[in-house]
Write an enzyme that holds these catalytic residues in place. Sequence first.
Site, PDB file in Angstrom:
ATOM      1  N   TRP A  22       0.827  -1.218   0.000  1.00  0.00           N
ATOM      2  CA  TRP A  22       0.000   0.000   0.000  1.00  0.00           C
ATOM      3  C   TRP A  22       0.856   1.261   0.000  1.00  0.00           C
ATOM      4  O   TRP A  22       0.335   2.365   0.010  1.00  0.00           O
ATOM      5  CB  TRP A  22      -0.920   0.017   1.231  1.00  0.00           C
ATOM      6  CG  TRP A  22      -0.199   0.291   2.540  1.00  0.00           C
ATOM      7  CD1 TRP A  22       1.057  -0.118   2.893  1.00  0.00           C
ATOM      8  CD2 TRP A  22      -0.687   1.045   3.649  1.00  0.00           C
ATOM      9  NE1 TRP A  22       1.377   0.311   4.156  1.00  0.00           N
ATOM     10  CE2 TRP A  22       0.315   1.036   4.648  1.00  0.00           C
ATOM     11  CE3 TRP A  22      -1.868   1.721   3.912  1.00  0.00           C
ATOM     12  CZ2 TRP A  22       0.165   1.671   5.879  1.00  0.00           C
ATOM     13  CZ3 TRP A  22      -2.015   2.351   5.140  1.00  0.00           C
ATOM     14  CH2 TRP A  22      -1.014   2.322   6.102  1.00  0.00           C
ATOM     15  N   ASP A  23       2.193   1.077  -0.028  1.00  0.00           N
ATOM     16  CA  ASP A  23       3.093   2.220   0.154  1.00  0.00           C
ATOM     17  C   ASP A  23       2.907   3.318  -0.895  1.00  0.00           C
ATOM     18  O   ASP A  23       3.369   4.438  -0.709  1.00  0.00           O
ATOM     19  CB  ASP A  23       4.556   1.753   0.158  1.00  0.00           C
ATOM     20  CG  ASP A  23       4.834   0.750   1.258  1.00  0.00           C
ATOM     21  OD1 ASP A  23       4.061  -0.209   1.369  1.00  0.00           O
ATOM     22  OD2 ASP A  23       5.808   0.931   2.004  1.00  0.00           O
TER      23      ASP A  23
ATOM     24  N   LYS B 265       2.437  -1.714  15.918  1.00  0.00           N
ATOM     25  CA  LYS B 265       3.677  -1.581  15.149  1.00  0.00           C
ATOM     26  C   LYS B 265       3.813  -0.168  14.590  1.00  0.00           C
ATOM     27  O   LYS B 265       4.884   0.413  14.563  1.00  0.00           O
ATOM     28  CB  LYS B 265       3.642  -2.576  13.995  1.00  0.00           C
ATOM     29  CG  LYS B 265       4.844  -2.506  13.052  1.00  0.00           C
ATOM     30  CD  LYS B 265       4.701  -3.482  11.898  1.00  0.00           C
ATOM     31  CE  LYS B 265       5.976  -3.523  11.072  1.00  0.00           C
ATOM     32  NZ  LYS B 265       5.864  -4.363   9.880  1.00  0.00           N
ATOM     33  N   GLN B 266       2.689   0.373  14.113  1.00  0.00           N
ATOM     34  CA  GLN B 266       2.752   1.655  13.407  1.00  0.00           C
ATOM     35  C   GLN B 266       1.394   2.327  13.477  1.00  0.00           C
ATOM     36  O   GLN B 266       0.426   1.739  13.950  1.00  0.00           O
ATOM     37  CB  GLN B 266       3.165   1.415  11.958  1.00  0.00           C
ATOM     38  CG  GLN B 266       2.144   0.635  11.149  1.00  0.00           C
ATOM     39  CD  GLN B 266       2.734   0.038   9.877  1.00  0.00           C
ATOM     40  OE1 GLN B 266       3.322  -1.033   9.910  1.00  0.00           O
ATOM     41  NE2 GLN B 266       2.563   0.735   8.769  1.00  0.00           N
TER      42      GLN B 266
ATOM     43  N   GLU C   9       0.166  -4.209  11.553  1.00  0.00           N
ATOM     44  CA  GLU C   9       0.066  -5.643  11.291  1.00  0.00           C
ATOM     45  C   GLU C   9       0.503  -6.516  12.460  1.00  0.00           C
ATOM     46  O   GLU C   9       0.474  -7.733  12.356  1.00  0.00           O
ATOM     47  CB  GLU C   9       0.802  -5.998   9.999  1.00  0.00           C
ATOM     48  CG  GLU C   9       2.164  -5.382   9.878  1.00  0.00           C
ATOM     49  CD  GLU C   9       2.696  -5.448   8.434  1.00  0.00           C
ATOM     50  OE1 GLU C   9       1.910  -5.320   7.494  1.00  0.00           O
ATOM     51  OE2 GLU C   9       3.894  -5.643   8.278  1.00  0.00           O
TER      52      GLU C   9
HETATM   53  C1  BGC Z   1       4.837  -2.097   7.022  1.00  0.00           C
HETATM   54  C2  BGC Z   1       3.810  -1.961   5.923  1.00  0.00           C
HETATM   55  C3  BGC Z   1       4.503  -1.623   4.627  1.00  0.00           C
HETATM   56  C4  BGC Z   1       5.565  -2.639   4.321  1.00  0.00           C
HETATM   57  C5  BGC Z   1       6.326  -2.330   3.066  1.00  0.00           C
HETATM   58  C6  BGC Z   1       5.890  -3.091   6.603  1.00  0.00           C
HETATM   59  O1  BGC Z   1       6.884  -3.154   7.567  1.00  0.00           O
HETATM   60  O2  BGC Z   1       4.241  -2.537   8.206  1.00  0.00           O
HETATM   61  O3  BGC Z   1       2.878  -0.964   6.265  1.00  0.00           O
HETATM   62  O4  BGC Z   1       3.571  -1.604   3.584  1.00  0.00           O
HETATM   63  O5  BGC Z   1       6.476  -2.685   5.381  1.00  0.00           O
HETATM   64  O6  BGC Z   1       6.964  -1.103   3.163  1.00  0.00           O
END
Ligand code: BGC
Length: 789
Positions: free
Chosen positions: A345-346, A604-605, A484
């Site tokens: 989704w970046d 995590k984020q 996640e």
């Molecule tokens: C993040 C995701 C991201 C992915 C790729 C993961 O560590 O949690 O949000 O899309 O890295 O950058």
Amino acid sequence: MTGPAWEYDGYRPQEERLRESLCTLGNGYFATRGALPECAADDVHYPGTYAAGCYNRLTSEIAGRRVENEDMVNLPNWLPLRLRPEGGDWLTPDTAPVTEHHQVLHLDPGLLERRTGYGLPGGGTLHVRQLRLVHMADPHLAALRTELTVEGRAVGLEAEAALDGRVTNSGVARYRELDGRHLTRLHTGTAAPGTVWLRCRTRTSEISFGLAHRLTADAPVIHANEAHRAVQRVHLRLVPGRTVTVDKTVALHTSRDPAIGDPRHAAVERVDAAPGFDALRESHAAAWEQLWRRCALEVPGEAGSILRLHLFHVLQTLSPHTADLDVGVPARGLHGEAYRGHVFWDELFVLPYLNLHLPEVSHALLRYRHRRLDAARHAARERGRRGALYPWQSGSDGREETQELHLNPRSGRWLPDHSHLQHHVGSAVAYNVWQYCEATGDTEFLHGEGAEMLLHIARFWADSACYDPALRRHRIRGVVGPDEYHDAYPGARTPGLDDNAYTNVTAAWVLTRALELLNALPEPRRRELTDGIGLEQDEPARWDEISRTLHVPYHDGVISQFEGYGDLAELDWAAYRERYEDIRRLDRILEAEGDTVNRYKASKQADVLMLGYLFSAPELRSLFARLGYHLDDRTWAATVDHYLHRTSHGSTLSGLVHGWILARARRADAWAFVQEALRGDIADLQGGTTGEGIHLGAMAGTLDLVQRGLTGLEPRAGVLSLDPVPLPELSSYGFPFRYHGHWGVHLRLRSGLLEIDVPASDRSPIGVRLWDEVIPVVPGETARLVLPE
Ligand code: BGC
């Protein structure tokens, strides 16, 4: 050379992987890590080359299971150029005495320079200076100039240049148990005059590659091809005080290229027709100059230098050449093999920046998604739903590429990976369609491919929502949010969570926009689309109802990340911080302890807080109001506070999002997070991951933090809204942008004065809204707005 540069001094094997990533050179078509040409892949060096969108699928045996993985393929290494003094061994910094070592990435002209002194056996020093480029005007070319000067005594020196096909994907230690041998059918040959070539193809995707190189030196060139290496050698006589130059010119083609016969012939012809190094360097610099003009970001000081480096890497991954390719946004750039070159989704953090500079590139990236709409519809059907379910990780054909198992390096255990339940990726695609169209006014796309994607994504959300009579609301169950870490309820047998607030609110937004678009479509096109997807008569009414009744859970006066989040245990953050040096990957720490992060209020984020990243405060308020919730500043502030204390920032995206929203919600705390986002890659803050590839989302996001975050710039309904927010550490900036066909509009903020300069043209004035007032800025004029203290 003058201009902004990124410099490294001394040879430090332990830093080499990081430098290689950060010194990668690329042009959107392909990129090559900044590895030393005399070193092959080993524990220290990893010379990877990747062509955008070139993947291959292999099956491996892992933990007693057969797992399939698709990887962005490491291509034959075009860098090799090694040197051997008469009677000595090949020189490498790991085996020969190094008297000096210096590496400089010159950003303006897109050049990598290295200078190394090698102490020679029998006395004397060999000074090697190399300049490298991956051509920004002709995306199939690269070149390496080597200047050799000897000090102390005369020496005979053999120089060997090669294209090395003996490569595998082995750049990420965690993936080493997976099969990484993607290339097969290697052949080498000589093409008159003076050019050698190598061709090969991928084992399953059958993409073929042709590489050719030409060595130019003031000495006879000897061809010495081997089965897997195309080789040229020269014998040089070096005398003190006279510099000898050896140039290597390289061409790369793949069978995915348009307008070629076959990749090998195309590469040979391309290298034969290429001019010498000086001319290549000039045309390359001219192409970069143009790019810098379109994308300049004027920010003073250290932050400005880092932003420039970020911009450099974003443009090397997604350049105007990308507009011609069928590729998505690789999360780790074309800079390494982490996440296998997959697309997540970046793009949500990348396209909003590109929309205002290189909209044709955004368009191409959205077309990548559109070409995979059928795959997304198939994925939805497989779940018994209508509409389109975009994969969490996407590669060549748009099927779900998320790995089934991932390794926790701390415990050594392979664990089931449920991140494919991040269905919210579909909303990111829809959001980008919308943002792109707002920034460009491209109604052709909005009414064409854009509408198809938006309607199918909306339909998937409508079909995913189920009515809960007890709650009297719709719910989306069994998903995973942007955080996640949480992928299941504690003790649950099946993965997934219910009512992820981010998922539900963005789904409501998608449904609302889809309805708005349906109403706005010209009648003939609306008929085409509704007939085409078989939209039933009652569907729009159902979408409308769901967009007003999706459930947003709350606990303790704050928005809950998902239903039941409030019941989770509190983690003893202080104890974990004391016990572990770095707790960013708290999930791995807890799993290795035999516990699980699913039990805790620990993210995590940014997850809920992502809403403040995507939507301005008024838009978020109105979205909540539509859903029947009153979102006031107090609740939002309390929500920010709640998650701020319960997030480990295990993704580089997290610092960025927190910096962005705190700039508005809690200014004093913002800078620390902005800095985390700025330093994420240069200081390798995620514990060694930058060596496996840069974090493109965070890099582009920091550019957009200035562009949209601090200015509040929002192209919406034909008006350019501004809502600047002061951040003392980033208080003056300027940048040009493209908007609705206006080129070179310039926004500048300095000493509380905001200027918008619209270059003369025959286009309509731009409506600029500052707070509640809209002023038209006529082409050829500058609007000056004084901001309050
Ligand atoms: C993040 C995701 C991201 C992915 C790729 C993961 O560590 O949690 O949000 O899309 O890295 O950058």
